[in-house]
Design a protein around this motif. Sequence first.
Motif: not given
Length: 321
Positions: A243-245, A283-301
């Motif tokens: 949905p984000f993309l 009505n939901s807050m959707y967070t696009f964790d695109f870095l998880n596409d490369i490594c499941p432990f990566l997160q960035i705001d």
Amino acid sequence: SMIYQLSQEYYHHARKVYHMVKTEKQLQQYYTLIQQCLRCLTCLKSKPSMLQEMTLQQELLVTLQLSEMLMEHTVDNRDLAISYLESFKIKLLNLRYDVEDLMLVEFMLICVIPLNEKSEQALQLALKNCNRLLKKLAANIAEEPQGNTVLQKWLLIFKFARIQLSLAISTDRTLPNVKNSLNTSQVQTFVYMYQDALSEVPEGLYPLFRDYLTLSLASLKLEHNYDAHVLQEIPSLITKDSPFLNAWWQLLDVCRMIKLDQNIYDKLNEFVDLFKTYKKLLNSMYTFDFLNDICPFLQIDCCTFTLFNLKKILLLMQSVS
């Protein structure tokens, strides 16, 4: 352990209710969940008996999450977060460590914490360290004739980190020395950096990450009138179910039409299909964790939005189109 499981229950429940906070009481409940999570993680990290029961991988997860939460949810705990990461990094170097584990800690120290701190001095130092690490990774890859997929992956990740740090230094208006928009030379440099990162994405892998870089580059070009080609067509997406993309792509296309002084009324109506497709997320807050596409432990705001707020923006645009 039971304490770690409890910490994750507190954390995930806090994430679940975050977008629903509307009153002071709900805000207090949210921070109580965060506080309890922090207490559990701190207990695991600070008590030797707890550390002895954990594997190195489990301690890594606790260290990463605790450091990130200290930066995001507390005041004046930057040094404590860094000390946890630095001490764990030393522990890894003294053992037969896994490259992935070390790189995760480096990513937190070089990218996540400086971006969260928003200090020009910290960002400049982080960028210097990032460039140094990129040279080291490139040299190590060159020494292996057959290549190294793990190192190549982290070379790509830290090229992304370099873009994020450079953008923050050049465009973050909260920094004292950032007053003007990017000049042509700076835009050209960022275009090259995005293109360089995209060239490192292996064919058929990391579609979310590739699409994120592609749309970031298109957005940069549109904003600064850099490339006439992007005015003719926004590059198509690989990922069709995000949905984000999809929302981002549609908005960029609207911006492209506005720059060409075209009528956007019919284009705005195309968003109706987007809202029908993702009706449950409206009505939901959707967070696009695109870095998880490369490594499941990566997160960035980054990239947190609601389709409901997007709908209100589009209605405003439609009323004046």
